[in-house]
Design a protein around this motif. Structure first.
Motif, PDB file in Angstrom:
ATOM      1  N   PHE A 149       0.867  -1.189   0.000  1.00 58.72           N
ATOM      2  CA  PHE A 149       0.000   0.000   0.000  1.00 58.72           C
ATOM      3  C   PHE A 149       0.898   1.232   0.000  1.00 58.72           C
ATOM      4  CE2 PHE A 149      -2.315  -3.479   1.986  1.00 58.72           C
ATOM      5  CZ  PHE A 149      -3.432  -3.514   1.174  1.00 58.72           C
ATOM      6  N   GLN A 249      -3.746  -4.841  -4.557  1.00 63.57           N
ATOM      7  CA  GLN A 249      -4.950  -5.628  -4.874  1.00 63.57           C
ATOM      8  C   GLN A 249      -5.337  -5.433  -6.329  1.00 63.57           C
ATOM      9  OE1 GLN A 249      -5.929  -7.238  -2.230  1.00 63.57           O
ATOM     10  NE2 GLN A 249      -5.869  -5.919  -0.432  1.00 63.57           N
ATOM     11  N   SER A 250      -5.340  -4.175  -6.741  1.00 60.98           N
ATOM     12  CA  SER A 250      -5.752  -3.864  -8.104  1.00 60.98           C
ATOM     13  C   SER A 250      -4.778  -4.446  -9.108  1.00 60.98           C
ATOM     14  CB  SER A 250      -5.806  -2.353  -8.301  1.00 60.98           C
ATOM     15  OG  SER A 250      -6.650  -1.776  -7.358  1.00 60.98           O
ATOM     16  N   ASN A 252      -2.716  -6.883  -8.743  1.00 60.05           N
ATOM     17  CA  ASN A 252      -2.754  -8.339  -8.737  1.00 60.05           C
ATOM     18  C   ASN A 252      -3.957  -8.883  -9.500  1.00 60.05           C
ATOM     19  OD1 ASN A 252      -3.489 -11.069  -7.562  1.00 60.05           O
ATOM     20  ND2 ASN A 252      -1.413 -10.777  -6.819  1.00 60.05           N
ATOM     21  N   THR A 253      -5.141  -8.348  -9.222  1.00 56.97           N
ATOM     22  CA  THR A 253      -6.323  -8.872  -9.918  1.00 56.97           C
ATOM     23  C   THR A 253      -6.281  -8.514 -11.410  1.00 56.97           C
ATOM     24  OG1 THR A 253      -7.563  -6.981  -9.084  1.00 56.97           O
ATOM     25  CG2 THR A 253      -7.915  -9.052  -7.970  1.00 56.97           C
ATOM     26  N   MET A 254      -5.747  -7.329 -11.725  1.00 61.27           N
ATOM     27  CA  MET A 254      -5.601  -6.963 -13.139  1.00 61.27           C
ATOM     28  C   MET A 254      -4.627  -7.919 -13.827  1.00 61.27           C
ATOM     29  SD  MET A 254      -4.334  -3.316 -14.724  1.00 61.27           S
ATOM     30  CE  MET A 254      -3.050  -3.099 -13.499  1.00 61.27           C
ATOM     31  N   LYS A 256      -3.776 -10.964 -13.009  1.00 63.84           N
ATOM     32  CA  LYS A 256      -4.361 -12.295 -13.158  1.00 63.84           C
ATOM     33  C   LYS A 256      -5.409 -12.289 -14.251  1.00 63.84           C
ATOM     34  CE  LYS A 256      -2.205 -14.183  -9.614  1.00 63.84           C
ATOM     35  NZ  LYS A 256      -1.122 -15.138  -9.856  1.00 63.84           N
ATOM     36  N   TYR A 260      -4.739 -14.864 -17.016  1.00 61.54           N
ATOM     37  CA  TYR A 260      -5.626 -16.016 -17.080  1.00 61.54           C
ATOM     38  C   TYR A 260      -6.636 -15.917 -18.228  1.00 61.54           C
ATOM     39  CZ  TYR A 260      -8.550 -19.900 -16.148  1.00 61.54           C
ATOM     40  OH  TYR A 260      -9.242 -21.054 -16.324  1.00 61.54           O
TER      41      TYR A 260
ATOM     42  N   LEU B 179     -11.908 -12.243  -3.432  1.00 63.74           N
ATOM     43  CA  LEU B 179     -10.578 -12.107  -4.032  1.00 63.74           C
ATOM     44  C   LEU B 179      -9.662 -11.205  -3.221  1.00 63.74           C
ATOM     45  CD1 LEU B 179     -11.497 -11.604  -7.785  1.00 63.74           C
ATOM     46  CD2 LEU B 179     -11.120 -13.735  -6.529  1.00 63.74           C
ATOM     47  N   ALA B 180      -8.383 -11.528  -3.270  1.00 65.58           N
ATOM     48  CA  ALA B 180      -7.355 -10.693  -2.652  1.00 65.58           C
ATOM     49  C   ALA B 180      -6.074 -10.879  -3.449  1.00 65.58           C
ATOM     50  CB  ALA B 180      -7.163 -11.095  -1.196  1.00 65.58           C
ATOM     51  N   ALA B 181      -5.019 -10.220  -2.994  1.00 68.38           N
ATOM     52  CA  ALA B 181      -3.725 -10.374  -3.650  1.00 68.38           C
ATOM     53  C   ALA B 181      -2.955 -11.536  -3.043  1.00 68.38           C
ATOM     54  CB  ALA B 181      -2.928  -9.075  -3.543  1.00 68.38           C
ATOM     55  N   LEU B 189      -2.103  -7.901   4.701  1.00 63.69           N
ATOM     56  CA  LEU B 189      -3.184  -7.603   3.750  1.00 63.69           C
ATOM     57  C   LEU B 189      -4.506  -7.646   4.509  1.00 63.69           C
ATOM     58  CD1 LEU B 189      -2.276  -9.659   0.531  1.00 63.69           C
ATOM     59  CD2 LEU B 189      -2.221  -7.182   0.803  1.00 63.69           C
ATOM     60  N   VAL B 191      -7.450  -6.944   4.001  1.00 62.98           N
ATOM     61  CA  VAL B 191      -8.649  -7.462   3.346  1.00 62.98           C
ATOM     62  C   VAL B 191      -8.755  -8.976   3.506  1.00 62.98           C
ATOM     63  CG1 VAL B 191      -7.766  -7.874   1.005  1.00 62.98           C
ATOM     64  CG2 VAL B 191     -10.120  -7.144   1.313  1.00 62.98           C
ATOM     65  N   LEU B 217      -6.606 -15.768  -4.941  1.00 61.01           N
ATOM     66  CA  LEU B 217      -6.145 -15.044  -6.116  1.00 61.01           C
ATOM     67  C   LEU B 217      -7.172 -15.286  -7.217  1.00 61.01           C
ATOM     68  CD1 LEU B 217      -2.411 -16.108  -5.922  1.00 61.01           C
ATOM     69  CD2 LEU B 217      -3.255 -13.757  -5.710  1.00 61.01           C
ATOM     70  N   LEU B 218      -7.301 -14.359  -8.139  1.00 60.01           N
ATOM     71  CA  LEU B 218      -8.303 -14.490  -9.199  1.00 60.01           C
ATOM     72  C   LEU B 218      -8.205 -15.832  -9.926  1.00 60.01           C
ATOM     73  CD1 LEU B 218     -10.440 -13.483 -11.203  1.00 60.01           C
ATOM     74  CD2 LEU B 218      -8.645 -12.225 -12.381  1.00 60.01           C
ATOM     75  N   ASP B 219      -6.995 -16.235 -10.286  1.00 60.81           N
ATOM     76  CA  ASP B 219      -6.902 -17.466 -11.081  1.00 60.81           C
ATOM     77  C   ASP B 219      -7.157 -18.719 -10.236  1.00 60.81           C
ATOM     78  OD1 ASP B 219      -4.484 -17.004  -9.846  1.00 60.81           O
ATOM     79  OD2 ASP B 219      -3.255 -17.358 -11.624  1.00 60.81           O
ATOM     80  N   VAL B 222     -10.965 -19.277 -10.308  1.00 60.38           N
ATOM     81  CA  VAL B 222     -11.694 -19.683 -11.516  1.00 60.38           C
ATOM     82  C   VAL B 222     -11.124 -20.895 -12.239  1.00 60.38           C
ATOM     83  CG1 VAL B 222     -12.685 -17.393 -11.912  1.00 60.38           C
ATOM     84  CG2 VAL B 222     -10.489 -17.978 -12.975  1.00 60.38           C
ATOM     85  N   SER B 223      -9.874 -21.226 -12.006  1.00 58.53           N
ATOM     86  CA  SER B 223      -9.254 -22.312 -12.761  1.00 58.53           C
ATOM     87  C   SER B 223      -9.052 -23.558 -11.895  1.00 58.53           C
ATOM     88  CB  SER B 223      -7.897 -21.860 -13.300  1.00 58.53           C
ATOM     89  OG  SER B 223      -7.110 -22.979 -13.645  1.00 58.53           O
ATOM     90  N   ARG B 230      -2.148 -25.232  -6.640  1.00 61.48           N
ATOM     91  CA  ARG B 230      -1.888 -24.483  -5.404  1.00 61.48           C
ATOM     92  C   ARG B 230      -2.483 -25.186  -4.185  1.00 61.48           C
ATOM     93  NH1 ARG B 230      -3.156 -18.863  -8.214  1.00 61.48           N
ATOM     94  NH2 ARG B 230      -1.188 -18.568  -9.327  1.00 61.48           N
ATOM     95  N   PRO B 246     -11.791  -6.835  -3.628  1.00 61.11           N
ATOM     96  CA  PRO B 246     -11.473  -6.159  -2.376  1.00 61.11           C
ATOM     97  C   PRO B 246     -11.995  -4.722  -2.331  1.00 61.11           C
ATOM     98  CG  PRO B 246      -9.456  -6.913  -3.484  1.00 61.11           C
ATOM     99  CD  PRO B 246     -10.593  -7.191  -4.408  1.00 61.11           C
ATOM    100  N   ASP B 247     -11.992  -4.037  -3.457  1.00 61.41           N
ATOM    101  CA  ASP B 247     -12.468  -2.651  -3.489  1.00 61.41           C
ATOM    102  C   ASP B 247     -12.747  -2.266  -4.936  1.00 61.41           C
ATOM    103  OD1 ASP B 247     -10.080  -1.971  -4.784  1.00 61.41           O
ATOM    104  OD2 ASP B 247      -9.068  -1.646  -2.893  1.00 61.41           O
ATOM    105  N   SER B 250      -9.836  -2.450  -7.571  1.00 60.07           N
ATOM    106  CA  SER B 250      -9.480  -3.785  -8.039  1.00 60.07           C
ATOM    107  C   SER B 250     -10.519  -4.315  -9.009  1.00 60.07           C
ATOM    108  CB  SER B 250      -9.392  -4.744  -6.856  1.00 60.07           C
ATOM    109  OG  SER B 250      -8.478  -4.273  -5.917  1.00 60.07           O
ATOM    110  N   MET B 254      -9.740  -5.067 -12.881  1.00 58.14           N
ATOM    111  CA  MET B 254      -9.957  -6.463 -13.293  1.00 58.14           C
ATOM    112  C   MET B 254     -10.984  -6.524 -14.418  1.00 58.14           C
ATOM    113  SD  MET B 254     -11.213  -9.660 -10.954  1.00 58.14           S
ATOM    114  CE  MET B 254     -12.436  -8.710 -10.076  1.00 58.14           C
TER     115      MET B 254
END
Lengths: 306, 306
Positions: A149, A249-250, A252-254, A256, A260, B179-181, B189, B191, B217-219, B222-223, B230, B246-247, B250, B254
């Motif tokens: 952060f 967070q942003s 990371n999700t972006m 991924k 992905y 979702l988080a990082a 973190l 969140v 994590l996003l992936d 969904v995967s 993991r 998270p916000d 993100s 995403m």
């Protein structure tokens, strides 16, 4: 302005600039050995392998890897191998440290602890170099996981480091977009106010050879059509090569989302220490592992040359 | 578990459940008229158009749109048209309000001001219904822009609203990933700590017909392959239909990453008021505009039926 269009272009540039001496920390991992062997055969690196010597030799036999001309320092323990690799960097015998079979936090801790002597005054940050199918240029996205952060001051350093990486890898005048959930400064989104402050430092950015703009929505930053439709002018909108996210967070999700869903690839670099730290993961396909090492080598070669 | 695989499936379900009476606010926009006409011809809606009557009739002639059976309420002013549309909803003559040629904030303000009588006790949130090329199911992603920095309590309501939307649109037992990082709870973190609290409310989620897990994590969310690699078990990892970010930053980056780089499409709904609010934009391709309206209509039909 020169942009960097693909990993292929980067591999070619790295071969021209190399070979650069690199060290692999905990090299007893098939994926990293394959990448190092390929990088060495292309003239991109001269690699020193630190790791479990007998395991390395067995992997080389099993997978028919050519490790000729790669000295092996026998150190089976992951943490000790990471520390030994950093000693080799500190001595000047290697100009890039590459993560092998060791977890990223252990690798980074070895590089950044005071005793290693590799820290500088600069903030240490993560820059991902992304290649996305169907997209016409590489994207540099930061910070995906080292600074969680960032304060305003740290955000400024994140921008500077990313500019240095983009320039080092061949983008002559990086266009940097600071991302937010809005295309304008809004009180209710404090990050947009922070972004306006960072964008205002244009003298600094000019001195660093870049143009910085924002706040932008992600698509406004990268798509000329969308930038036009949203009536965002200037030299960054729609043309950015460097994307700076609001927080981890942003980013990371972006990241991924891009890797992905869009089949993109990321080559991860950690910069700000005396040498580039290459943090590719074994889940990366072989070519991405190779690209990670090449990115570190090219960056080291260019940084020393300048 | 029934999942919803594509926009096509949703359009079919909406046609079976319809026609649902909807109102278009500021309908003097070619794109929304085209979508409304298509939705009506498929039996998904019966639309009332509020907007600039002569402009609407001109557009219908120019683009050969069939607006038969769609009453037009003449109101050229955007804000007044939005207010008039909400009156029609409040009277019970329409069960969905669709944004036309009016900015989202103006449309939402008209719907949510006290005088409109459409607010409920529930939090008003945004849920994007995403179709991504090559991906095997629709994803519900929230909150992309109504609640900016949710408190823990608001996050719980964001999850509940998204569950209601996913179930309303045909996912029998939504699997919700927070979702988080990071894939684990980490002090640094915050969140992820919040997520652990939300996940712990399984009795509530069970009562709402869903399974909630995280942090992911996003992936990982969904995967199935990545979840397995993991070592994330459970019934959510790798199989989520609902993604809670998270916000707003993100979710926004995403969402843009998925739509811009992966060629995905988003149908945007705002829920929590007495009726679904459909907030597609004119930049959406015609099919996505149609899907937005169908999503609102289907949700209204199912909500009333239950």
């Amino acid at each position: 302005m020169t942009v960097l269009r693909s990993y292929d272009e980067m591999l070619q540039a790295a071969a021209q600039a190399g070979p650069v001496p690199v060290v692999i920390a905990a090299a007893h991992e098939h994926e990293v050995l394959l990448a190092a062997s390929e990088a060495q055969s292309r003239g991109i690196v001269r690699a020193t392998l630190v790791g479990d010597k007998s395991a390395i030799q067995r992997m080389a036999r099993e997978h028919r890897l050519d490790l000729a001309g790669m000295p092996i320092v026998d150190e089976p323990d992951h943490r000790a191998a990471a520390n030994r690799a950093m000693e080799i960097v500190a001595s000047g015998e290697a100009r890039v440290a590459v993560k092998g079979q060791v977890q990223t936090p252990v690798f980074l801790h070895a590089a950044l602890r005071r005793e290693a002597g590799l820290r500088t005054e600069r903030l240490v940050t993560h820059v991902g170099v992304f290649e996305v199918p169907g997209f016409d240029r590489l994207l540099f996205i930061t910070d995906g996981g080292v600074v969680l952060f960032p304060t305003l001051e740290q955000k400024v350093e994140i921008v500077s480091n990313a500019i240095a990486v983009a320039r080092g890898l061949g983008v002559s005048t990086p266009r940097v977009a600071l991302l937010a959930a809005a295309d304008e400064v809004l009180d209710e989104l404090p990050v947009t106010v922070e972004i306006a402050t960072i964008v205002a430092l244009q003298e600094r950015w000019q001195a660093e050879g870049a143009i910085v703009g924002g706040p932008f929505l992600l698509d406004t930053a990268v798509s000329p059509d969308i930038a036009r439709a949203r009536q965002r002018g200037g030299r960054v909108a729609g043309q950015a090569e460097v994307l700076v996210g609001p927080d981890v967070q942003s980013v990371n999700t972006m990241a991924k989302g891009i890797t992905y869903f869009a089949g993109g690839r990321m080559a991860g670099l950690v910069v700000g220490a005396r040498v580039p730290l290459v943090v590719g993961s074994r889940a990366d396909p072989p070519r991405t592992r190779l690209v990670c090492i090449a990115a570190g080598a090219l960056l080291a070669a260019r940084t020393l040359a300048s």
